[in-house]
Design an enzyme around this catalytic site. Structure first.
Site, PDB file in Angstrom:
ATOM      1  N   GLU A  59     -19.054 -24.997  -7.386  1.00 39.52           N
ATOM      2  CA  GLU A  59     -19.027 -25.943  -8.512  1.00 39.52           C
ATOM      3  C   GLU A  59     -18.750 -25.214  -9.824  1.00 39.52           C
ATOM      4  O   GLU A  59     -18.031 -25.723 -10.679  1.00 39.52           O
ATOM      5  CB  GLU A  59     -20.351 -26.713  -8.613  1.00 39.52           C
ATOM      6  CG  GLU A  59     -20.636 -27.635  -7.423  1.00 39.52           C
ATOM      7  CD  GLU A  59     -19.542 -28.666  -7.185  1.00 39.52           C
ATOM      8  OE1 GLU A  59     -18.907 -29.090  -8.173  1.00 39.52           O
ATOM      9  OE2 GLU A  59     -19.304 -29.018  -6.024  1.00 39.52           O
ATOM     10  N   HIS A  62     -15.144 -24.775 -10.460  1.00 39.41           N
ATOM     11  CA  HIS A  62     -14.549 -25.940 -11.132  1.00 39.41           C
ATOM     12  C   HIS A  62     -14.912 -25.958 -12.615  1.00 39.41           C
ATOM     13  O   HIS A  62     -14.080 -26.194 -13.486  1.00 39.41           O
ATOM     14  CB  HIS A  62     -15.084 -27.243 -10.529  1.00 39.41           C
ATOM     15  CG  HIS A  62     -14.672 -27.495  -9.116  1.00 39.41           C
ATOM     16  ND1 HIS A  62     -13.361 -27.488  -8.705  1.00 39.41           N
ATOM     17  CD2 HIS A  62     -15.401 -27.806  -8.011  1.00 39.41           C
ATOM     18  CE1 HIS A  62     -13.316 -27.769  -7.412  1.00 39.41           C
ATOM     19  NE2 HIS A  62     -14.530 -27.962  -6.957  1.00 39.41           N
ATOM     20  N   ASP A 160     -11.788 -32.056  -3.346  1.00 41.00           N
ATOM     21  CA  ASP A 160     -10.849 -31.189  -4.065  1.00 41.00           C
ATOM     22  C   ASP A 160      -9.405 -31.350  -3.586  1.00 41.00           C
ATOM     23  O   ASP A 160      -8.481 -31.451  -4.390  1.00 41.00           O
ATOM     24  CB  ASP A 160     -11.290 -29.734  -3.934  1.00 41.00           C
ATOM     25  CG  ASP A 160     -12.676 -29.525  -4.521  1.00 41.00           C
ATOM     26  OD1 ASP A 160     -13.047 -30.299  -5.421  1.00 41.00           O
ATOM     27  OD2 ASP A 160     -13.372 -28.604  -4.084  1.00 41.00           O
TER      28      ASP A 160
HETATM   29 ZN   LIG Z   1     -15.083 -28.731  -5.162  1.00 45.96          ZN
END
Ligand SMILES: [Zn+2]
Length: 367
Positions: A59, A62, A160
């Site tokens: 995470e 991201h 994703d």
């Molecule tokens: Zn992800």
């Protein structure tokens, strides 16, 4: 919101753990204990914790990529099915969305590579048998990261891989239609996941439900964004409403609740400045409390209400509305006086009106 506890904060992002995550740990421990020894239970729990550490790093992949484009992420929550980062917004430029979407799986790829190098594992087809890999804890973690990498790249929007798909489609179709197509594909894949899950993997069913709902939610959100684009907040705000005063009580609020169709009541001071918003739920709860109807509204109001200027774009209000604890966004004039507010309900009315106007036959326009 109260179903999750804050673990720590890193770079402006609070890492929270949903309480159901503890249930997952207890479940794993119980199963391992029944099958083996307390040591097996400990091993199982440790493995899940390390795995979720990897999910958190995913995470943050991201989050740090998004920050490059000026997007902040106030929190990330650990659920039994993985992590959910709540970014302020998603990058709308396809190239940026691809970078942000791939940054998460890339982290798992790096973790797996590092572990493979440190452990000296060989990834020839002959050596890669699960037997060899399952021999050590960290080899299992490496395998789990490869699974995370591959699984997240499945083009099931809003996972994703699905975001990458949406971004690629958006280059040809535009953002709105690309989201609709990607969401449909995501929901189709979710149904496939659910069927596979029925054959013995309950976690996959959970993931399928999550993807299905999240795809619908994001598609709806993008539709709202499309419909609000180019409009001002004053085009959609509620201007005829009854406010409460700072001296009002829960009884006054209850009377106003009956008298009007409002479900939220701005609390304004003498200068019409916003002090907070009292919701229907807060009024009902206050009446049940010790002080009952005498409870001052100042004690039960939500003070943390987002505010926009009346010259703001409707889009900005929609973005703020997503995170508003009171379910509304107040609109103020140049002297900070409240002139109206926006709720999800009146936005959906705006959408219905717009949709009807677009489908109206030509003669009714002359009407
Ligand atoms: Zn992800």
């Amino acid at each position: 919101m109260s179903w999750s506890i804050r673990l720590f904060t890193l770079g402006g992002t609070a890492v929270r753990m949903h309480l159901t995550f503890l249930l997952l740990l207890a479940w794993i421990a119980a199963i391992q204990w029944m099958r083996g020894t307390p040591q097996d239970a400990l091993y199982g729990v440790l493995f899940i914790l390390v795995l979720f550490g990897c999910v958190v790093l995913h995470e943050f992949g991201h989050i740090f990529a998004a920050r490059r484009y000026g997007i902040r992420t106030p929190d990330v929550t650990l659920l039994p099915i993985g992590g959910v980062a709540s970014m302020e917004r998603m990058p709308e430029k396809p190239a940026q969305e691809i970078v942000v979407a791939l940054a998460g799986p890339a982290v798992n790829g790096v973790i797996a590579l590092v572990l493979i190098m440190v452990l000296g594992l060989h990834f020839d087809a002959s050596q890669m048998s699960l037997e060899t890999l399952q021999s050590s804890f960290w080899a299992q973690v490496a395998v789990a990261n490869i699974i995370l990498l591959v699984f997240n790249l499945i083009p099931a929007f809003p996972m994703d891989g699905g975001r990458v798909l949406r971004a690629v489609l958006a280059m040809w179709l535009g953002y709105g239609p690309a989201t609709r197509v990607a969401a449909r594909i995501g929901q189709g894949l979710a149904i496939v996941f659910a069927f596979l899950g029925l054959m013995g993997n309950p976690l996959l069913i959970l993931i399928a439900v999550f993807i299905f709902l999240a795809a619908a939610g994001e598609a709806g959100y993008v539709q709202v964004r499309e419909l609000t684009r180019g409009r001002l907040v004053t085009d959609a705000m509620i201007t005829a409403f009854e406010p409460l005063g700072v001296m009002s009580s829960a009884d006054d609020a209850a009377a106003a609740l009956l008298r009007t169709t409002q479900q939220e009541f701005p609390v304004l001071d003498g200068a019409r400045h916003l002090r907070g918003v009292v919701t229907r739920k807060a009024i009902i709860e206050a009446l049940r409390s010790e002080n009952g109807g005498a409870t001052p509204v100042l004690e039960i109001m939500e003070a943390n209400v987002p505010v926009v200027a009346q010259s703001a774009h409707l889009e900005d209000a929609v973005t703020l509305l997503q995170r508003s604890p009171a379910g509304c966004v107040a609109v103020i004039d140049a002297s900070d006086r409240v002139v109206g507010y926006v709720t999800a309900e009146n936005l959906s009315e705006l959408m219905m009106i717009r949709a009807s106007r677009e489908h109206a036959p030509a003669h009714s326009l002359r009407g």
